[in-house]
Design a protein around this motif. Structure first.
Motif, PDB file in Angstrom:
ATOM      1  N   ASN A  30       1.000  -0.965  -0.256  1.00 25.99           N
ATOM      2  CA  ASN A  30       0.030  -0.150   0.408  1.00 25.99           C
ATOM      3  C   ASN A  30       0.859   0.871  -0.460  1.00 25.99           C
ATOM      4  OD1 ASN A  30      -2.278  -1.129   0.073  1.00 25.99           O
ATOM      5  ND2 ASN A  30      -2.964  -1.730   2.230  1.00 25.99           N
ATOM      6  N   GLU A  31       2.249   1.113  -0.313  1.00 24.31           N
ATOM      7  CA  GLU A  31       2.934   2.487  -0.221  1.00 24.31           C
ATOM      8  C   GLU A  31       3.156   2.076  -1.441  1.00 24.31           C
ATOM      9  OE1 GLU A  31       6.044   3.820   2.578  1.00 24.31           O
ATOM     10  OE2 GLU A  31       7.034   3.868   0.741  1.00 24.31           O
ATOM     11  N   GLU A  54      -3.857   9.971  -3.996  1.00 25.39           N
ATOM     12  CA  GLU A  54      -4.417   9.122  -2.837  1.00 25.39           C
ATOM     13  C   GLU A  54      -5.964   8.922  -2.976  1.00 25.39           C
ATOM     14  OE1 GLU A  54      -0.644   9.365   0.413  1.00 25.39           O
ATOM     15  OE2 GLU A  54      -2.887  10.600   1.208  1.00 25.39           O
ATOM     16  N   GLU A  55      -6.649  10.301  -2.934  1.00 27.67           N
ATOM     17  CA  GLU A  55      -8.022  10.209  -2.941  1.00 27.67           C
ATOM     18  C   GLU A  55      -8.217   9.809  -4.380  1.00 27.67           C
ATOM     19  OE1 GLU A  55      -9.945  14.034  -2.356  1.00 27.67           O
ATOM     20  OE2 GLU A  55      -8.585  14.147  -0.526  1.00 27.67           O
ATOM     21  N   LYS A  58      -7.759   6.107  -4.263  1.00 33.91           N
ATOM     22  CA  LYS A  58      -9.311   5.407  -3.258  1.00 33.91           C
ATOM     23  C   LYS A  58     -10.633   5.261  -4.384  1.00 33.91           C
ATOM     24  CE  LYS A  58     -11.413   5.113   1.571  1.00 33.91           C
ATOM     25  NZ  LYS A  58     -10.741   5.785   2.722  1.00 33.91           N
ATOM     26  N   LYS A  59     -10.633   6.474  -4.689  1.00 39.46           N
ATOM     27  CA  LYS A  59     -12.624   6.637  -5.428  1.00 39.46           C
ATOM     28  C   LYS A  59     -12.532   5.490  -7.388  1.00 39.46           C
ATOM     29  CE  LYS A  59     -13.221  10.041  -8.387  1.00 39.46           C
ATOM     30  NZ  LYS A  59     -13.175  11.021  -8.856  1.00 39.46           N
ATOM     31  N   LYS A  62     -10.273   1.530  -5.818  1.00 34.13           N
ATOM     32  CA  LYS A  62     -10.957   1.218  -4.216  1.00 34.13           C
ATOM     33  C   LYS A  62      -9.410   0.464  -3.111  1.00 34.13           C
ATOM     34  CE  LYS A  62     -15.170   1.961  -5.414  1.00 34.13           C
ATOM     35  NZ  LYS A  62     -15.637   2.673  -6.413  1.00 34.13           N
ATOM     36  N   LYS A  63      -8.222   1.466  -3.079  1.00 32.14           N
ATOM     37  CA  LYS A  63      -7.113   0.713  -2.816  1.00 32.14           C
ATOM     38  C   LYS A  63      -6.750   1.700  -1.937  1.00 32.14           C
ATOM     39  CE  LYS A  63      -5.832  -2.104  -6.437  1.00 32.14           C
ATOM     40  NZ  LYS A  63      -5.218  -3.267  -6.202  1.00 32.14           N
ATOM     41  N   ASP A  64      -6.534   2.088  -0.899  1.00 31.86           N
ATOM     42  CA  ASP A  64      -6.058   2.745   0.220  1.00 31.86           C
ATOM     43  C   ASP A  64      -4.505   2.934   0.587  1.00 31.86           C
ATOM     44  OD1 ASP A  64      -7.780   4.123   1.649  1.00 31.86           O
ATOM     45  OD2 ASP A  64      -8.052   1.698   2.572  1.00 31.86           O
ATOM     46  N   VAL A  65      -3.712   4.061  -0.002  1.00 36.43           N
ATOM     47  CA  VAL A  65      -2.539   3.786  -0.588  1.00 36.43           C
ATOM     48  C   VAL A  65      -1.849   5.214   0.011  1.00 36.43           C
ATOM     49  CG1 VAL A  65      -2.626   2.812  -3.231  1.00 36.43           C
ATOM     50  CG2 VAL A  65      -2.531   5.054  -2.791  1.00 36.43           C
ATOM     51  N   LYS A  66      -0.172   5.260  -0.231  1.00 38.78           N
ATOM     52  CA  LYS A  66       0.088   6.445   1.201  1.00 38.78           C
ATOM     53  C   LYS A  66       1.191   6.345   0.087  1.00 38.78           C
ATOM     54  CE  LYS A  66       2.822   8.147   4.829  1.00 38.78           C
ATOM     55  NZ  LYS A  66       3.609   8.927   3.367  1.00 38.78           N
TER      56      LYS A  66
END
Length: 79
Positions: A30-31, A54-55, A58-59, A62-66
């Motif tokens: 996730n990085e 990042e947004e 996610k939108k 559908k992945k949360d990344v930094k």
């Protein structure tokens, strides 16, 4: 669509419109590591762009990344 494809086909063209350039480097645990060049390399509000990327991921994916941002100036400016 992979994260790499998303960066290269969706995000990169949007940044090019403002004279910037982003390159995909890696995506592990996730990085997401991106190299910012052109106008992005000296942008004072790059943190806003990173939050936007990042947004968008996610939108759309559908992945949360930094995002880990690496700024690279053209070789002739690095002296």
């Amino acid at each position: 669509m992979t994260v790499k494809d998303y960066i290269e086909n969706i995000i990169q063209p949007k940044l090019q419109g403002d004279g910037g350039w982003v390159e995909y480097k890696s995506f592990e645990e996730n990085e997401l590591t991106l190299i910012f060049r052109g106008e992005c390399s000296k942008c004072l509000i790059l943190h806003r762009c990173i939050a936007w990327i990042e947004e968008e991921i996610k939108k759309d994916l559908k992945k949360d990344v930094k995002v880990n941002a690496i700024r690279k100036r053209p070789y002739f400016q690095e002296v």
